[in-house]
Scaffold this motif. Structure first.
Motif, PDB file in Angstrom:
ATOM      1  N   TYR A 122       0.771  -1.001  -0.041  1.00 57.76           N
ATOM      2  CA  TYR A 122      -0.049   0.042   0.050  1.00 57.76           C
ATOM      3  C   TYR A 122       0.882   1.156  -0.164  1.00 57.76           C
ATOM      4  O   TYR A 122       1.959   1.237   0.712  1.00 57.76           O
ATOM      5  CB  TYR A 122      -0.844  -0.240   1.421  1.00 57.76           C
ATOM      6  CG  TYR A 122      -1.775  -1.507   1.488  1.00 57.76           C
ATOM      7  CD1 TYR A 122      -2.685  -1.621   0.291  1.00 57.76           C
ATOM      8  CD2 TYR A 122      -1.522  -2.142   2.463  1.00 57.76           C
ATOM      9  CE1 TYR A 122      -3.583  -2.582   0.535  1.00 57.76           C
ATOM     10  CE2 TYR A 122      -2.423  -3.261   2.656  1.00 57.76           C
ATOM     11  CZ  TYR A 122      -3.461  -3.468   1.615  1.00 57.76           C
ATOM     12  OH  TYR A 122      -4.226  -4.665   1.858  1.00 57.76           O
TER      13      TYR A 122
ATOM     14  N   ARG B 201      -7.946  -0.356   8.595  1.00 58.28           N
ATOM     15  CA  ARG B 201      -6.438  -0.688   8.094  1.00 58.28           C
ATOM     16  C   ARG B 201      -5.917  -2.288   8.748  1.00 58.28           C
ATOM     17  O   ARG B 201      -5.225  -2.941   7.917  1.00 58.28           O
ATOM     18  CB  ARG B 201      -5.501   0.380   9.074  1.00 58.28           C
ATOM     19  CG  ARG B 201      -3.891  -0.066   8.726  1.00 58.28           C
ATOM     20  CD  ARG B 201      -3.321   1.084   9.599  1.00 58.28           C
ATOM     21  NE  ARG B 201      -3.051   2.408   8.980  1.00 58.28           N
ATOM     22  CZ  ARG B 201      -1.928   2.798   8.629  1.00 58.28           C
ATOM     23  NH1 ARG B 201      -0.782   1.982   8.747  1.00 58.28           N
ATOM     24  NH2 ARG B 201      -1.857   3.930   7.914  1.00 58.28           N
TER      25      ARG B 201
ATOM     26  N   ARG C 100      -3.652   3.902   2.390  1.00 61.07           N
ATOM     27  CA  ARG C 100      -3.658   4.044   3.651  1.00 61.07           C
ATOM     28  C   ARG C 100      -4.467   5.221   4.202  1.00 61.07           C
ATOM     29  O   ARG C 100      -5.304   5.057   5.471  1.00 61.07           O
ATOM     30  CB  ARG C 100      -2.132   4.519   4.239  1.00 61.07           C
ATOM     31  CG  ARG C 100      -1.161   3.148   4.106  1.00 61.07           C
ATOM     32  CD  ARG C 100      -1.984   2.035   5.107  1.00 61.07           C
ATOM     33  NE  ARG C 100      -0.884   1.075   5.337  1.00 61.07           N
ATOM     34  CZ  ARG C 100      -1.248  -0.274   5.641  1.00 61.07           C
ATOM     35  NH1 ARG C 100      -2.350  -0.569   5.984  1.00 61.07           N
ATOM     36  NH2 ARG C 100      -0.342  -1.018   5.931  1.00 61.07           N
TER      37      ARG C 100
END
Length: 292
Positions: A3, A17, A8
């Protein structure tokens, strides 16, 4: 890294997350034997990249007899054939080192595989050296049992900077489209599906669709967070018409968690009969949300 900061940011905004970290463990650089076998069965591949001359992002369709896409190494696929003259990605895929995202989708089995990396031209087409390889679940994928291949007789390519009424009707009747996005170090091609009407045309220059819940990775929305350029590909599965759009896209986040993506059209390329594949009618995914 699986990522970048854009993904994020979206994961943190939605609060997923930890789930994204778990799902991201399935992302690798190698092509497993089962994935290689899957690729060799496919008659089509979607590629997404930025035009090196204009910077516009497009998604395009490549077709061929099964085997035209194959794994030629643990981290490489080779594609036999070229995009048709006039395709907005023809120059990008003919250049060395183009960041490209690909997706192989099989409506017969409701399976899909994504491979992102860098392309290089070959004598028979092009190859992609993989940076990221992973499969997605069958969610929102319509099942089409079979296809036939007809002689390719593409009509005159139609170009404009806005959608015609007929093109808007094609978009609003779609149950599937493909979405190309980019970020500083890569490109991606993904799939979006739903019941016909899940994409709305707000006039000749605007589209919108609800972003349905997925695998929590937010690769596409993460790319758009970092770079709003995007390309859309719509197919008429029965006539072979190929409709490519380029523009910019942004996601809006409602307090209840619903997400809506709005796409602004800046370029349109339509090829009647651009695909030689003619697919059987769809069986809609049971995961498709009901439309208002």
């Amino acid at each position: 890294m699986t990522y970048h900061s854009g993904s994020r940011a979206v994961q943190d905004r939605v609060g997923v997350r930890d789930l994204a970290d778990h799902v991201g463990q399935a992302v690798g650089q190698g092509i497993r034997p089962v994935a290689a076998a899957f690729l060799e069965q496919q008659p089509m591949l979607v590629a997404g990249a930025a035009d090196p001359a204009t910077g516009a992002v497009w998604a395009s369709l490549l077709t061929g007899p099964p085997g035209f896409v194959r794994a030629t190494g643990v981290r490489q696929i080779s594609v036999t054939g070229h995009l048709a003259e006039g395709d907005p990605l023809a120059a990008a895929l003919a250049a060395e080192g183009t960041l490209v995202g690909t997706i192989a989708l099989d409506p017969r089995t409701r399976r899909r595989m994504r491979l992102n990396g860098r392309s290089r031209p070959t004598a028979g087409g092009f190859a992609v050296e993989a940076d990221r390889v992973f499969a997605n679940c069958p969610k929102y994928l319509q099942r089409r049992e079979s296809y036939e291949t007809v002689a390719r007789r593409p009509g005159e390519v139609r170009r404009s900077d806005r959608l015609s009424p007929r093109q808007r009707a094609l978009v609003e009747a779609a149950d599937t489209f493909f979405l190309a996005t980019v970020h500083a170090h890569g490109a991606d091609a993904s799939h979006r599906g739903g019941n016909p009407g899940f994409v709305h045309a707000d006039g000749p220059s605007g589209l919108r669709w609800r972003d349905y819940p997925g695998n929590a990775m937010f690769l596409t929305l993460g790319n758009l967070e970092a770079d709003p350029r995007a390309g859309l590909l719509f197919l008429d599965w029965t006539s072979g018409t190929v409709l490519r759009l380029t523009g910019t896209a942004r996601a809006a986040y409602a307090p209840d968690g619903e997400r809506t993506v709005r796409f602004t059209v800046t370029g349109v390329v339509e090829t009647p009969g651009g695909s030689p594949l003619r697919w059987s009618p769809p069986e809609y995914s049971p995961a498709n949300p009901s439309l208002p």
